[in-house]
Structure formats: C-alpha cells, structure tokens
Write a protein that holds these residues in place. Structure first.
Motif, PDB file in Angstrom:
ATOM      1  N   ARG A 459      22.458  43.455  25.781  1.00 52.68           N
ATOM      2  CA  ARG A 459      21.207  42.580  26.267  1.00 52.68           C
ATOM      3  C   ARG A 459      20.004  43.300  26.095  1.00 52.68           C
ATOM      4  NH1 ARG A 459      24.946  39.888  30.050  1.00 52.68           N
ATOM      5  NH2 ARG A 459      24.740  41.528  31.530  1.00 52.68           N
ATOM      6  N   ALA A 460      20.011  44.514  26.391  1.00 49.07           N
ATOM      7  CA  ALA A 460      18.760  45.727  26.092  1.00 49.07           C
ATOM      8  C   ALA A 460      18.488  45.636  24.631  1.00 49.07           C
ATOM      9  CB  ALA A 460      18.892  46.939  26.528  1.00 49.07           C
ATOM     10  N   ALA A 461      19.437  45.547  23.737  1.00 52.78           N
ATOM     11  CA  ALA A 461      19.357  45.371  22.293  1.00 52.78           C
ATOM     12  C   ALA A 461      18.579  44.177  21.947  1.00 52.78           C
ATOM     13  CB  ALA A 461      20.754  45.716  21.633  1.00 52.78           C
ATOM     14  N   GLU A 462      18.943  42.964  22.595  1.00 56.03           N
ATOM     15  CA  GLU A 462      18.440  41.831  22.238  1.00 56.03           C
ATOM     16  C   GLU A 462      16.948  41.938  22.734  1.00 56.03           C
ATOM     17  OE1 GLU A 462      18.794  37.007  23.259  1.00 56.03           O
ATOM     18  OE2 GLU A 462      19.792  38.883  24.596  1.00 56.03           O
ATOM     19  N   ARG A 463      16.779  42.094  23.975  1.00 59.30           N
ATOM     20  CA  ARG A 463      15.413  42.120  24.570  1.00 59.30           C
ATOM     21  C   ARG A 463      14.414  42.992  23.862  1.00 59.30           C
ATOM     22  NH1 ARG A 463      18.123  42.168  29.406  1.00 59.30           N
ATOM     23  NH2 ARG A 463      17.668  44.493  29.560  1.00 59.30           N
ATOM     24  N   SER A 464      14.879  44.080  23.150  1.00 64.58           N
ATOM     25  CA  SER A 464      14.156  45.122  22.483  1.00 64.58           C
ATOM     26  C   SER A 464      13.948  44.739  20.974  1.00 64.58           C
ATOM     27  CB  SER A 464      14.459  46.535  22.574  1.00 64.58           C
ATOM     28  OG  SER A 464      15.735  46.736  22.053  1.00 64.58           O
ATOM     29  N   GLY A 465      14.540  43.863  20.505  1.00 68.97           N
ATOM     30  CA  GLY A 465      14.248  43.398  19.089  1.00 68.97           C
ATOM     31  C   GLY A 465      15.229  44.232  18.376  1.00 68.97           C
ATOM     32  N   CYS A 466      16.058  44.907  18.719  1.00 71.08           N
ATOM     33  CA  CYS A 466      17.108  45.451  17.912  1.00 71.08           C
ATOM     34  C   CYS A 466      18.290  44.537  17.454  1.00 71.08           C
ATOM     35  CB  CYS A 466      17.812  46.772  18.565  1.00 71.08           C
ATOM     36  SG  CYS A 466      16.526  48.008  19.198  1.00 71.08           S
ATOM     37  N   ASP A 467      18.230  43.538  16.572  1.00 69.69           N
ATOM     38  CA  ASP A 467      18.946  42.613  16.593  1.00 69.69           C
ATOM     39  C   ASP A 467      20.239  43.082  15.807  1.00 69.69           C
ATOM     40  OD1 ASP A 467      17.232  40.611  17.873  1.00 69.69           O
ATOM     41  OD2 ASP A 467      16.110  40.462  15.614  1.00 69.69           O
ATOM     42  N   ARG A 468      19.809  43.841  14.822  1.00 69.84           N
ATOM     43  CA  ARG A 468      21.250  44.353  14.264  1.00 69.84           C
ATOM     44  C   ARG A 468      22.334  44.754  15.025  1.00 69.84           C
ATOM     45  NH1 ARG A 468      22.369  49.134  12.150  1.00 69.84           N
ATOM     46  NH2 ARG A 468      23.864  49.447  10.473  1.00 69.84           N
ATOM     47  N   HIS A 469      21.862  45.762  15.948  1.00 65.44           N
ATOM     48  CA  HIS A 469      22.643  46.471  16.984  1.00 65.44           C
ATOM     49  C   HIS A 469      23.340  45.440  17.909  1.00 65.44           C
ATOM     50  CE1 HIS A 469      20.521  50.294  15.719  1.00 65.44           C
ATOM     51  NE2 HIS A 469      21.766  50.871  16.198  1.00 65.44           N
ATOM     52  N   ALA A 470      22.375  44.545  18.373  1.00 64.87           N
ATOM     53  CA  ALA A 470      23.160  43.533  19.372  1.00 64.87           C
ATOM     54  C   ALA A 470      24.196  42.742  18.482  1.00 64.87           C
ATOM     55  CB  ALA A 470      21.771  42.635  19.866  1.00 64.87           C
ATOM     56  N   ARG A 471      23.893  42.468  17.584  1.00 57.62           N
ATOM     57  CA  ARG A 471      24.835  41.623  16.967  1.00 57.62           C
ATOM     58  C   ARG A 471      26.249  42.490  16.434  1.00 57.62           C
ATOM     59  NH1 ARG A 471      28.184  41.785  11.671  1.00 57.62           N
ATOM     60  NH2 ARG A 471      26.293  42.110  10.445  1.00 57.62           N
ATOM     61  N   LEU A 472      26.080  43.695  15.915  1.00 57.85           N
ATOM     62  CA  LEU A 472      27.234  44.641  15.555  1.00 57.85           C
ATOM     63  C   LEU A 472      27.946  45.032  16.843  1.00 57.85           C
ATOM     64  CD1 LEU A 472      25.623  46.844  12.938  1.00 57.85           C
ATOM     65  CD2 LEU A 472      27.308  44.916  12.448  1.00 57.85           C
ATOM     66  N   LEU A 473      27.334  45.229  17.778  1.00 53.81           N
ATOM     67  CA  LEU A 473      27.934  45.540  19.087  1.00 53.81           C
ATOM     68  C   LEU A 473      28.734  44.339  19.764  1.00 53.81           C
ATOM     69  CD1 LEU A 473      25.395  47.669  20.811  1.00 53.81           C
ATOM     70  CD2 LEU A 473      27.609  48.365  20.498  1.00 53.81           C
ATOM     71  N   ALA A 474      28.370  43.190  19.653  1.00 51.63           N
ATOM     72  CA  ALA A 474      29.041  41.860  20.201  1.00 51.63           C
ATOM     73  C   ALA A 474      30.302  41.636  19.232  1.00 51.63           C
ATOM     74  CB  ALA A 474      28.136  40.600  19.948  1.00 51.63           C
ATOM     75  N   GLU A 475      29.956  42.089  18.123  1.00 51.43           N
ATOM     76  CA  GLU A 475      31.244  41.788  17.080  1.00 51.43           C
ATOM     77  C   GLU A 475      32.315  42.864  17.463  1.00 51.43           C
ATOM     78  OE1 GLU A 475      32.316  41.824  12.101  1.00 51.43           O
ATOM     79  OE2 GLU A 475      30.127  41.228  13.009  1.00 51.43           O
ATOM     80  N   VAL A 476      31.889  43.836  17.453  1.00 48.75           N
ATOM     81  CA  VAL A 476      32.791  45.222  17.601  1.00 48.75           C
ATOM     82  C   VAL A 476      33.343  45.150  18.975  1.00 48.75           C
ATOM     83  CG1 VAL A 476      33.037  47.774  17.800  1.00 48.75           C
ATOM     84  CG2 VAL A 476      31.678  46.770  15.847  1.00 48.75           C
ATOM     85  N   LEU A 477      32.808  44.767  20.024  1.00 55.54           N
ATOM     86  CA  LEU A 477      33.387  44.802  21.391  1.00 55.54           C
ATOM     87  C   LEU A 477      34.288  43.533  21.502  1.00 55.54           C
ATOM     88  CD1 LEU A 477      30.053  45.483  23.286  1.00 55.54           C
ATOM     89  CD2 LEU A 477      32.202  47.240  22.951  1.00 55.54           C
ATOM     90  N   PHE A 478      34.415  42.741  20.560  1.00 59.43           N
ATOM     91  CA  PHE A 478      35.401  41.595  20.670  1.00 59.43           C
ATOM     92  C   PHE A 478      36.690  42.239  20.532  1.00 59.43           C
ATOM     93  CE2 PHE A 478      38.022  38.513  18.572  1.00 59.43           C
ATOM     94  CZ  PHE A 478      38.013  37.419  19.617  1.00 59.43           C
ATOM     95  N   ASP A 479      36.989  43.440  19.702  1.00 61.63           N
ATOM     96  CA  ASP A 479      38.146  43.881  19.440  1.00 61.63           C
ATOM     97  C   ASP A 479      38.266  45.250  20.188  1.00 61.63           C
ATOM     98  OD1 ASP A 479      39.037  42.139  17.193  1.00 61.63           O
ATOM     99  OD2 ASP A 479      37.331  43.032  16.225  1.00 61.63           O
ATOM    100  N   ALA A 480      37.057  45.701  20.655  1.00 62.71           N
ATOM    101  CA  ALA A 480      37.243  46.904  21.463  1.00 62.71           C
ATOM    102  C   ALA A 480      37.075  46.845  22.996  1.00 62.71           C
ATOM    103  CB  ALA A 480      36.196  47.972  20.873  1.00 62.71           C
ATOM    104  N   ARG A 481      37.377  45.803  23.386  1.00 63.63           N
ATOM    105  CA  ARG A 481      36.983  45.314  24.817  1.00 63.63           C
ATOM    106  C   ARG A 481      38.301  46.250  25.485  1.00 63.63           C
ATOM    107  NH1 ARG A 481      37.398  40.248  22.917  1.00 63.63           N
ATOM    108  NH2 ARG A 481      39.494  39.580  24.091  1.00 63.63           N
ATOM    109  N   ALA A 482      37.912  46.609  26.780  1.00 63.33           N
ATOM    110  CA  ALA A 482      38.998  46.981  27.678  1.00 63.33           C
ATOM    111  C   ALA A 482      40.139  45.904  27.663  1.00 63.33           C
ATOM    112  CB  ALA A 482      38.513  47.412  29.145  1.00 63.33           C
ATOM    113  N   PRO A 483      41.415  46.305  27.648  1.00 64.80           N
ATOM    114  CA  PRO A 483      42.517  45.471  27.743  1.00 64.80           C
ATOM    115  C   PRO A 483      42.221  44.433  29.278  1.00 64.80           C
ATOM    116  CG  PRO A 483      43.451  47.541  27.262  1.00 64.80           C
ATOM    117  CD  PRO A 483      42.036  47.793  27.533  1.00 64.80           C
TER     118      PRO A 483
END
Length: 804
Positions: A459-483
């Motif tokens: 959310r900090a990435a989204e608020r600060s305009g770091c759109d690429r980081h926000a999108r990539l983090l959301a995508e990667v964390l889909f597979d790298a969430r804690a079990p």
C-alpha cells in the motif's frame, strides 16, 4: 504457464489454508464396530501447546504498586466470576504513561497463576500505518496454541471459534497491547472464565465495559517522587549523587511520563560527566519549534516531544539519519536488511547503528534481527524524515526498501513455488542486498516473519506512486505468501497492486492480478467475484494477443463453472483451453485440461466418455511426474471406476492419491481425496475405514473454511451409517449436510443430501417422528428441476418413482 488441477488449488500452490473449529479425529487401521463422532473441543495436537508469548519484562520498573494490586484483584485466579465470560481489564491512559510496562510487569509477576501459558500481541492501534486486525491477531494466537501453520483459519468467524474452543477449560492469560477500538479486541475475548484478558489503550473502550463487563484502570502521570525514583533506577551506577531539586526538575520537564523519563534517564546515564544541572538546562533550552503531538493533553505531548528531540540531537549523525529514515518503513517492525536498504549501507554497519538507537531508548529490539518503534517515536521519526530529508532522498530510500522486499520475496518464491515464470523485476538497485535462502524452511521463516509487513509495504508503494513495485510485489506475494497467511489478506494486497497497474497502464500486470484474484475468490467460495475477475482477465489477454495467458484463464473459468455445476459451460471452456494448449505444444497442460473435462463429463453422467478422457490424462500425469496433478487424476479415475462397478480398482486409486497428498503435506488435497477413498471403502463394505476417512476429511475442510466440502464428508458419513443400518446417526449427519448446502445455495448437493436422507428414513419402518422419506424425495425433485444434464434427469426420475 499456470494451471490448476480440477478441484485443487491456485497455480503453483502446494500449501493449505485451514480454518474452522477443531473436533476429534480418528485414525484407523482396523476397527471393529461403529465409530461415534462427538463434538470434542480439541483435536489431538491442538491446544496442547503452552504459549509463552510475553515480551521481556521492563527493566527498572518502579512503583505503580496500587495499580498492580488492582490487577491482582480484578484478574487473579480465585476471583468470583458470576458468568461464563472471561474477566477483562482495560488499562487506559495518556501516551507514554507506561501502560505496556505495567501490563507486562503484572503479567510476568502473575505468570505462575496461568499454567497453560500467556498470549500477547501488540495491536499497533495508534501507529501511523494500519493497525493489526483481529483476524491477524487470531492467526498469531492460533499458531501459539499449537495449530499447525498450514491449519490457520482464513475466515475471522471460523478463526475465533477455533480460538475459543482451544481455550475452553484452560487457565491462560491474554494480553492485548495498544488497542484502539473495541472491534480489535472483542473477537479476541475467550469464552472461558479461566482466561482473563488484559488490554492497554489510550482510549477508554467504553463499549467493552458496557457489553463485555470490562473493568478499567486509568493510568495517569507518575507522582513526582515515583518519577524521580524511575530516573534514579535507570541511572544507578552511572551518576554520582545529584541535587534532589535537579532530579525533580528533570522529572517535571518530562511531564512525569515514564516513556519520556526513560529516554531522558538514558541520556543522563550515557553522559555521566555532564552535570545533571547542565543536562536539565540543555533540555529546558531544547527547541520549542516542534508541533505538539495530537494525543490529548498538549503540555504532556509537548514535553514528550521535547525529550525526544533532546535525545535525538545527541545522536551521532549517522544514527540520527538512520532514525529518521526508519520512520519511512510502513510496517510494524523491520529486519536489519530492510534498515540497510533504507540507509544504503551494509548490514554489518547498520547493525552497529541500530544498537546505538536501542541504547538510547529510541528503538526497541523485538527479537533476533527484529526492531520496532514505540508508536510515539515512530510518529516522531516520520516527521523528522519529512522535515530534515530532501523529498527526493525519501523517495529514493523508499524505493530501495521496496526493492529489498521485492527481490527477497522473489528469492523466497523460487523455493516456495519453483518453476514460476519470471516477473521482469530486473536487478536490485544499488545499495540493496536481498536475502538469499539456503532451503525451503528458511524461505518460509522469512515470509512468516515479514507477513505483517507485506500489506502496508504494497500500500505504501501504491500511495507513493511506485506502481511497478506495487504490481510486482502483489504478483510475487501470491506465490510467496506464508503457508498460514489468509487469502483475505492477500486480496487487499492484490487490490493495491491492481490499482497501480491500472494507473500505470500495465495491462499485462492487470490481467495477471485479476487472474490470481479469481483463484483467491474461488477458494473463499465467492464464485460470482471469481468469474468476474477471470472474465476481465480473459478480455485483456485476448486484447494483448497473449495466448498463453488466455489458455490459463479459460481453464480457470472452466473450473469455476464446474464448481457451480454449469457443466456445458465448463466443458466448453476446457475444450477451448485444450485446443490452444495443443497449438502451443504444452502437453502437460493438455493432460491437465483433459482431466478437468473428464470431471465435467462425469458430473453430467457421461461416465464412459469421462473414463476415456481420464485414461489418457492419467497416463500423461504419470509420465510428467507432478504429484498434485497425478493425485487429482487418480481421485477422479477412482470415482469413475467406482461408478462402473470396479470397487477394488477405485479403492487402490484413491489410496494412492491420499498417499501422494500425505507426501506433499497438502491438507487441501488430502481432504478432497479422502472423500473418494471413503466412497470406495463404503462400497467395499469397509464401514469403519470409510467413517475414519470421512471424518478426517470433514475435520480438514472445517479448518480450511470449505463448509461445502465439509458437508460432503457429512453426507458420506450419513450414507455409511445408512449402510450399517444406524438410522439415527445417519439422519443426524444427512440433515446437517442438507442444511449447510441449502445455506450456501448449492442446490445440487442439497438435493443429493436430501435423497440420501430419504434412503435413511426408509429404514425407520414408517415411524412418524420427523420428515418422511416421501417428503424428502419431493424436496429433492424440486431442487433438481433446475438441472438438465443426464445425471440430474436420471436421478429426478428415480426419486419421482419413489426410489433412492
């Protein structure tokens, strides 16, 4: 390519997310006679743990004797508790008054009175970023109570039910620190009088008093004598005798608030050769330009702020810079690596600087390589970053931090979900050294520790305009969430990433997150939302000419339609996907989609066609060697062989599937495949084994939060009891199964449960107690009128003729 087995999980996932209330579990090799299932409060292994979650006691704690005595009276064992509710006490007071120190001092003093342990969480109710939700708190508590990490509930209601069940009959203390609202606290209240709850808050939390009978202790500033005692205790051994007037003046300048007193005393202790008179004069002259914190009493807030500034100005320049940069970290706590990324420095050097901040009481060490702020100090550090750092320096520091999280999460993903496609993150920025992991457990450990940081970081990435980081983090964390992380938490992350993708015009990223959101919503039984997300993703994939992405989404849509028993639509989607997979030369995905189409054909009653599909798919899955896909094919083939009358083969296939699930340690797959094993066991007359399989399946699905499949296990149990001529037991399970399917709007399975219930009722010899078999068949026929497939038509015909 990312696919999904017919009734399994999202792409690349082999972990389970469990929820619900624990019941007794049976493991049976050979059992004579019936097995009775009773609503026990805990399953073996659950609730046996004795958590010891209290942070260390506060050093140099002095006074507050009266308040400690009040806590003894309100929460100590032996208190007369007229109701079945746990005792609740709220310690309220101004920021910095020492609420947490008092709570921890009493909890440590009283820990022997609670032989079953202590649960503790800092709810961060007043941090600048998002507070801890009740669901997140329950997650940590259930882990502490012995629930396996893969078995933590995804739904708040189910998690609260399991939590209360595990605490029932125990004597355990619950400490809820820094609560802001009643809604944070109420789901965490046990239902057992042996488990008192100690809450700290700046607010009065009056709703807890009115509705939950909470008692309140209001903590004010320390009397002058006690404030001076605290100053002397912290500085003992560092300073020679000083004038009482100077001690009193120092205490007054700190507004006699324990937090400010400790910070000031630490400064006095580390400058033993500077007279107290000089230190007091320096503090008195400290800049008054700081704005008062908006925390109630302005004079007290200004005093706290002045003490912070006084201590901050005494720091070495590099420590002062790190302190203010750490105010940019959006999460509740952080690791050395994150701090190093913010400072663009080495971890070794930053660790030394962190020690300086901890020594100055401007930072707290939470555990090995874990640090955090008191919420007032976090606000102060954040303000300093805005006031003393150039905006571009703050932006660069935040981007380095986001890069550290992104590339470390990518490293974790390689072990948690191997074989996933690269996301095009590029190399990390200069000054960023991501964590590398030696094995799977190390990766899981990192994502577990950082789980609370992921949503605020994205959310900090989204608020600060770091759109690429926000999108990539959301995508990667889909597979790298804690079990153990609930999907509901990732959905919030995904929505932030989706917003950034749309703002940046990143259509491919938007499609990926919509696709993943479809899987997440499907796992939570929100099928309309799931279809909407997948349909939007499909339109974008076709717009972009992305044929690989298109095939993935077509397969996913087929699975949602299959779950809704929209069989023609499901088969059509699977056929589309299979044709494209063949054109793309992806034989493994062809076999996967063939298995899914077999499921649709089997559900429609086209058993021979389904058998042909599954024979080809099963051979392919054995050749490819993917255990999850193979197990799903084995399970589907077992159900087909069972319907064709080959009970022995059905049993062998289902047993092989369950063994694979156990190898994978995947409760999602185990729970579903046990339904097939139970059916095969029942068909062969192995009633005790069938009951054990169904009960284990029901237990797992309850923890998974999948009520529909839990009800399927109940139906299997009821049908087994019918075969054993134990009508009362059968009716009890079948009635419950039908009720759950009706509540969830699953007309098909409700009809099957009603039909099975009618078959059980026919054993009553016409007893007039309760609904008759004819009435149940009539209700089932009415529900089946909505379905036109061959299986539904044949079943409706049998029921209309009075056969089940």
């Amino acid at each position: 390519m990312s696919g999904e087995q017919g009734h399994g999980q999202e792409p690349g996932s082999s972990h389970a997310e469990l929820s619900g209330t624990s019941r007794d579990v049976v493991q049976a090799g050979h059992v004579d006679g019936g097995i009775h299932f009773h609503g026990g409060s805990r399953a073996p292994g659950h609730g046996a743990a004795r958590p010891r979650q209290l942070p260390h006691d506060t050093r140099h704690f002095v006074n507050r004797t009266a308040e400690l005595g009040q806590l003894d009276d309100l929460l100590g064992p032996g208190r007369d508790t007229p109701s079945a509710e746990a005792s609740v006490c709220v310690v309220a007071g101004t920021p910095g008054a020492g609420k947490t120190s008092l709570a921890l001092r009493w909890a440590h003093r009283a820990r022997d009175r609670f032989p079953d342990g202590q649960l503790y969480i800092n709810l961060h109710g007043y941090d600048p970023q998002e507070p801890v939700t009740a669901q997140q708190a329950l997650h940590g508590f259930l882990l502490g109570l012995g629930v396996p990490s893969g078995s933590v509930p995804s739904g708040a209601e189910e998690a609260a039910g399991l939590y209360r069940s595990l605490l029932a009959g125990r004597r355990l203390l619950v400490v809820l620190d820094n609560a802001a609202t009643e809604s944070q606290v109420r789901p965490l209240l046990p239902g057992s009088p042996g488990c008192p709850v100690l809450v700290t808050s700046r607010g009065r939390l009056s709703g807890l008093a009115v509705r939950d009978g909470a008692q309140r202790i209001t903590l004010g500033v320390l009397p002058e004598g006690e404030a001076v005692s605290l100053l002397r205790a912290v500085t003992a051994g560092y300073r020679t005798e000083e004038s009482p007037e100077h001690w009193a003046e120092l205490a007054g300048l700190c507004a006699r608030l324990p937090l400010a007193l400790r910070v000031a005393a630490e400064r006095a202790a580390t400058h033993p050769h500077t007279s107290l008179h000089e230190l007091v004069a320096d503090l008195r002259d400290e800049s008054a330009l700081w704005n008062a914190l908006s925390t109630g009493d302005d004079a007290e807030a200004e005093a706290v702020r002045t003490v912070f500034a006084w201590s901050y100005r005494a720091l070495p320049p590099e420590a002062a810079r790190l302190f203010r940069l750490l105010g940019l970290h959006p999460g509740p706590e952080f690791a050395t690596g994150a701090a190093a990324a913010l400072a663009e420095d080495t971890e070794r050097h930053v660790r030394q600087t962190l020690d300086v901040l901890v020594g100055a009481h401007l930072l707290e060490q939470k555990g090995p390589d874990r640090y955090g702020f008191h919420d007032l100090l976090r606000a102060y550090a954040t303000d300093l970053a805005r006031e003393e750092e150039e905006p571009e320096h703050c932006s660069a520091a935040l981007r380095r931090l986001l890069d550290w999280y992104l590339h470390t999460a990518l490293a974790a993903r390689e072990l948690l979900s191997p074989g996933r496609e690269p996301v095009g993150a590029g190399p990390p920025a200069d000054g960023v050294t991501p964590v590398s992991f030696s094995d799977y457990d190390a990766a899981v450990g990192w994502v577990e520790r950082e789980q609370a940081n992921f949503p605020p970081v994205v959310r900090a990435a989204e608020r600060s305009g770091c759109d690429r980081h926000a999108r990539l983090l959301a995508e990667v964390l889909f597979d790298a969430r804690a079990p153990s992380a609930p999907k509901t938490e990732w959905i919030g992350v995904a929505e932030a990433g989706l917003s950034s993708s749309r703002r940046a015009g990143d259509r491919s990223g938007e499609a990926t997150l919509l696709h993943y959101l479809g899987f997440a919503h499907r796992s939570l039984n929100a099928l309309d939302r799931s279809i909407a997300c997948h349909e939007q993703a499909l339109a974008i994939r076709r717009e972009l000419g992305d044929r690989w992405g298109e095939t993935d989404v077509l397969n996913a849509l087929g699975l949602v339609h299959l779950e809704r028993r929209q069989l023609d639509r499901a088969e059509a989607r699977f056929d589309e996907a299979m044709q494209l997979f063949r054109q793309l030369g992806d034989q493994q995905s062809v076999d996967l989609t063939l298995s899914n189409r077999a499921g649709a054909r089997h559900d429609a009653g086209r058993t021979r066609e389904a058998a042909d599909d599954m024979e080809q798919a099963l051979a392919g899955h054995r050749a490819h060697g993917d255990k999850a896909y193979l197990g799903d094919a084995l399970c589907a083939t077992s159900l087909i062989r069972l319907e064709l009358g080959d009970h022995e083969a059905a049993h062998a296939l289902a047993s092989e599937a369950v063994d694979l699930a156990l190898e994978l340690r995947d409760h999602t797959l185990e729970g579903y495949w046990l339904l097939a094993l139970g059916a095969a066991q029942r068909a062969e007359g192995e009633h005790a084994g069938a009951l054990a399989s169904y009960h284990r399946s029901a237990l797992l699905h309850r923890r998974l939060g999948n009520r529909n499949r839990e009800a399927l296990a109940w139906r299997g149990t009821g049908e087994t009891y019918t075969a054993m001529h134990r009508t009362d037991d059968a009716v009890d399970f079948l009635r419950r199964a039908a009720a759950v399917h009706a509540e969830l709007g699953d007309s098909w399975n409700e009809a099957l449960a009603l039909a099975a219930w009618a078959a059980a009722r026919e054993q009553d010899d016409g007893r007039p107690d309760g609904t008759t078999a004819g009435e149940l068949r009539q209700r089932a026929v009415s529900l089946l009128s909505a379905f036109t497939d061959g299986r539904a038509v044949r079943l409706r015909g049998r029921l209309t003729r009075g056969r089940t």
